[in-house]
Design an enzyme around this catalytic site. Structure first.
Site, mmCIF file in Angstrom:
data_model
loop_
_atom_site.group_PDB
_atom_site.id
_atom_site.type_symbol
_atom_site.label_atom_id
_atom_site.label_comp_id
_atom_site.label_asym_id
_atom_site.label_seq_id
_atom_site.Cartn_x
_atom_site.Cartn_y
_atom_site.Cartn_z
ATOM 1 N N TRP A 131 43.791 42.384 25.187
ATOM 2 C CA TRP A 131 44.746 41.389 25.718
ATOM 3 C C TRP A 131 44.112 40.029 25.969
ATOM 4 O O TRP A 131 42.980 39.928 26.428
ATOM 5 C CB TRP A 131 45.307 41.930 27.035
ATOM 6 C CG TRP A 131 46.120 40.927 27.784
ATOM 7 C CD1 TRP A 131 45.673 40.049 28.738
ATOM 8 C CD2 TRP A 131 47.506 40.660 27.618
ATOM 9 N NE1 TRP A 131 46.721 39.267 29.177
ATOM 10 C CE2 TRP A 131 47.856 39.629 28.508
ATOM 11 C CE3 TRP A 131 48.506 41.207 26.810
ATOM 12 C CZ2 TRP A 131 49.139 39.124 28.621
ATOM 13 C CZ3 TRP A 131 49.792 40.713 26.913
ATOM 14 C CH2 TRP A 131 50.100 39.674 27.816
ATOM 15 N N ASP A 134 46.193 33.110 29.385
ATOM 16 C CA ASP A 134 45.981 31.660 29.503
ATOM 17 C C ASP A 134 44.632 31.158 28.958
ATOM 18 O O ASP A 134 43.599 31.789 29.180
ATOM 19 C CB ASP A 134 45.989 31.235 30.971
ATOM 20 C CG ASP A 134 47.085 31.851 31.782
ATOM 21 O OD1 ASP A 134 47.944 32.539 31.229
ATOM 22 O OD2 ASP A 134 47.065 31.646 33.012
ATOM 23 N N TRP A 193 41.188 34.797 37.621
ATOM 24 C CA TRP A 193 42.359 34.161 37.037
ATOM 25 C C TRP A 193 42.051 32.743 36.565
ATOM 26 O O TRP A 193 40.905 32.324 36.533
ATOM 27 C CB TRP A 193 43.519 34.203 38.040
ATOM 28 C CG TRP A 193 44.094 35.602 38.188
ATOM 29 C CD1 TRP A 193 43.660 36.741 37.553
ATOM 30 C CD2 TRP A 193 45.175 35.991 39.025
ATOM 31 N NE1 TRP A 193 44.420 37.813 37.954
ATOM 32 C CE2 TRP A 193 45.356 37.387 38.852
ATOM 33 C CE3 TRP A 193 46.010 35.310 39.896
ATOM 34 C CZ2 TRP A 193 46.352 38.096 39.520
ATOM 35 C CZ3 TRP A 193 47.006 36.017 40.568
ATOM 36 C CH2 TRP A 193 47.174 37.392 40.369
ATOM 37 N N ASP A 258 45.443 28.321 40.113
ATOM 38 C CA ASP A 258 45.179 27.583 38.880
ATOM 39 C C ASP A 258 44.715 26.142 39.128
ATOM 40 O O ASP A 258 45.403 25.169 38.768
ATOM 41 C CB ASP A 258 46.425 27.598 37.969
ATOM 42 C CG ASP A 258 46.986 28.995 37.783
ATOM 43 O OD1 ASP A 258 46.209 29.960 37.888
ATOM 44 O OD2 ASP A 258 48.206 29.131 37.549
ATOM 45 N N ASP A 344 56.996 29.361 36.201
ATOM 46 C CA ASP A 344 56.905 30.818 36.276
ATOM 47 C C ASP A 344 58.277 31.489 36.122
ATOM 48 O O ASP A 344 58.395 32.546 35.519
ATOM 49 C CB ASP A 344 56.279 31.176 37.634
ATOM 50 C CG ASP A 344 55.821 32.617 37.689
ATOM 51 O OD1 ASP A 344 55.636 33.215 36.623
ATOM 52 O OD2 ASP A 344 55.638 33.133 38.804
#
Ligand code: DQQ
Length: 648
Positions: A131, A134, A193, A258, A344
């Protein structure tokens, strides 16, 4: 070996006693905050239900700073989007797979191995297996483009997220490197992340990323290269005092993620923004720092009611002359600033142009009616969590974007991989319209062009389909122009003023002046084809409005893949022909209209129009106007994307 003074020209100002202990102390208060969060919940809920509450809170944090305030405009009512839960949701971010198609395997279309293996692309970046989502921390350093990405090294579905890493000399051919940042600390144990790189004034690199903690809340962490002399930046060190930022009071720690690339302020500080939401108002929080360790919340860059959580905010200047890209810190009367957010709620990337005020740390849209999240989309198709970086080697700004799958998760698992990155795009302001960006595949992709074929002034009559004879049609770079018959254009009465790509019936629905364009990845019988087309609507005052769309509804006979119709308005100026560039690479079709004013990326999963059976057609479904088209079409070579070895 790790740098001893890893970070920063300013690290001398961080005396070991004071800073280290204050950082340790901050780590402890993270835990305290988590626990106190239990008691703060009612407070947060009340703040979240009242944006003014949020305003008061931010002000309370910065009592001494009268400039810090956030006054969101009134909420507009928006239909609530009901969506099934997924692993992503329980982990604090939304779906990372095609939940609508989950469980479709029992009745799904039996894609065989050769169909599934055809879907793997030849010149788009993807990991060897498993997988990806971003793009993270892209940068250019010592002759190499670095690309990091959200990656699950264990499976072809979202989960166990760490940072994959690859390097390239040209943004097209890539070497896979070992994982860059893995989740092995309490502050990122549930996921490393999304984050961004900043190149400091002394040339050193800092990386800020969101960690999903042992409590599954979102914090911001600092990492830096262990050895700045290594052009491959193979080893990364996490700052021992992580996290460097936890969510401020009034902000749900599940909605705080982020961090962007930092830019330099006129006060000589670095500034970043982090996506969040207050109630349903999407916001970008602004922090100032001198050392990437201590941060001060200075307010909100911008917020738009009704747009929900803002993920992967991107903020950068574009030159008003439209000639070249700009460093993230560039500012002044010669620039406009772009705010891009990944919405989102709807999984689309939206941007707006505006003006940034360095003093207040605020940004104002040129046109509030097409503000971020309610106006222009960066790409009207499958394209999300995008991020730009300034390529100081070529003086350009380059955009990366995650292109997810729209087939079933079951098929992704069978294939052993999921998701692509779009071809990197240069980003410029469109100086002709001044109201949109131009996105264009980086010039290096043209080095993959093999044999080219030209078709000149082909007349495509109303209601007709014409094959274009090629030696293959699964790896193509297509540049096409179209002209509608002028007489018909003039004589046509008002038509299709209410047209919209997604609701007006797709490429099969005939109107006076459209649709017309190309059918890519089509089989001979046209049982399968993906239509990329223009549609001209005419108002009763004689004005025209042009739309650019992609219709996937007949892209595959498989019944278990998403087949949306995408698109929007595209500005066409006086005297311009209609033009489109299309990159076809197996299961991805990227289409750029009018030099990149409107862009649509599609994922398609044909079962017949594959390998040697794939064809390309021109079509014209307009009722009143003939179309003349000229095209240049190149077969595309495959890129070299493989593991790095020392011999290279
Ligand atoms: N993906 C990351 C988050 C980000 C989301 C997690 C966007 O940091 O908000 O994989 O796709």
């Amino acid at each position: 070996m790790a740098d001893t003074s890893p970070l920063l020209p300013f690290s001398h100002s961080l005396g070991p006693g004071s800073t280290y202990s204050s950082i340790r102390w901050r780590s402890k208060i993270v835990l305290l905050l988590v626990f106190s969060g239990l008691f703060l919940v009612p407070l947060i809920v009340s703040i979240a239900s009242n944006d003014n509450g949020f305003k008061q809170h931010v002000q309370y944090l910065q009592e001494d700073d009268q400039n810090v305030s956030f006054s969101p405009p009134k909420e507009t009512t928006k239909p609530q989007i009901l969506r099934p839960g997924s692993r992503g949701v329980s982990a604090g971010v939304s779906e990372k797979a095609n939940v609508n198609l989950k469980g479709a395997q029992e009745k799904g279309y039996p894609q065989n191995d050769s169909m599934l293996s055809w879907q793997r692309t030849s010149f788009h970046f993807q990991p060897e297996k498993n997988w990806m989502n971003d793009p993270n921390g892209p940068l250019y350093y010592k002759g190499w483009y670095h690309f990091f990405y959200q990656h699950n090294p264990h499976a072809a579905v979202w989960g166990d997220i760490v940072w994959g890493h690859a390097v390239s000399r040209d943004l097209i051919n890539w070497f896979h490197l070992p994982l860059a940042i893995v989740s092995d600390e309490w502050f990122d144990i549930n996921g490393v992340w999304t984050g961004s790189a900043t190149i400091l004034l002394n040339g050193k690199i800092v990386m800020l990323y969101t960690g999903s903690t042992n409590e599954s809340v979102q914090v911001q962490n600092l990492a830096y290269p262990a050895d700045h002399n290594d052009p491959l930046l193979l080893k990364w060190v996490k700052y021992s005092g992580n996290p460097v930022l936890v969510s401020p009071p009034g902000i749900d720690p599940n909605d705080f993620r982020d961090p962007t690339t930092a830019w330099y302020t006129s006060e000589g500080k670095w500034r970043i923004t982090i996506g969040s939401k207050a109630n349903n108002t999407g916001i970008a929080l602004v922090y100032d720092t001198e050392d990437f360790i201590n941060f001060k919340l200075s307010g909100v860059l911008h917020g738009v009611p009704g747009t929900g959580m803002w993920e992967c905010v991107d903020f950068y200047p574009v030159s008003k002359t439209g000639q070249n890209g700009l460093d993230t810190s560039a500012n002044g009367p010669h620039v406009k600033h772009v705010v891009k957010t990944s919405l989102d709620d709807v999984r689309k990337d939206s941007y707006a142009l505006g003006t940034y005020d360095d003093k207040s740390g605020k940004w104002y849209p040129d046109n509030p009616e097409i503000d971020v999240g309610i106006g222009i989309m960066l790409d009207y198709g499958m394209f999300y969590a995008s991020k730009t970086f300034y390529d100081q080697d070529k003086g350009r700004r380059v955009l990366w974007g995650w292109v997810a799958e729209s087939d079933t998760e079951v098929d992704d698992v069978k294939k052993g991989w999921a998701s692509l990155q779009g071809i990197p795009r240069t980003i410029l302001l469109d100086t002709k319209t001044c109201s949109n960006l131009l996105q264009w595949p980086v010039e290096e992709v043209e080095r993959l062009r093999l044999k080219g074929k030209e078709f000149n002034n082909i007349e495509v009559k109303t209601g007709s389909v014409m094959p274009l004879e090629l030696d293959g049609a699964t790896q193509l770079d297509i540049a096409a122009e179209f002209e509608l018959d002028k007489k018909a254009l003039e004589s046509t009465a008002e038509s299709n003023v209410d047209f919209s790509c997604s609701t007006s019936g797709g490429a099969a629905q005939r109107g006076a002046l459209g649709p017309f364009g190309l059918l890519v990845l089509a089989d001979d019988s046209l049982a399968e084809h993906t239509s990329v087309y223009f549609y001209v609507a005419k108002g009763n005052n004689g004005t025209h409005k042009t739309f650019f769309c992609t219709d996937q509804s007949r892209s595959s006979v498989a019944n278990d893949v998403k087949k949306e119709i995408y698109g929007s308005y595209v500005p066409v100026l006086e005297g311009e022909k209609l033009s489109v560039r299309i990159l076809v690479d197996h299961s991805i079709v990227e289409s750029f209209a009018q030099g990149g004013r409107t862009v649509i990326t599609s994922r398609v999963y044909p079962t017949r129009a594959i390998y040697g059976a794939a064809r390309l057609f021109l079509f014209n479904n307009a009722i009143e106007a003939t179309v003349t088209s000229s095209l240049k079409i190149w077969q595309m070579n495959s890129a070299f994307i493989r593991r790095y070895s020392n011999e290279q």
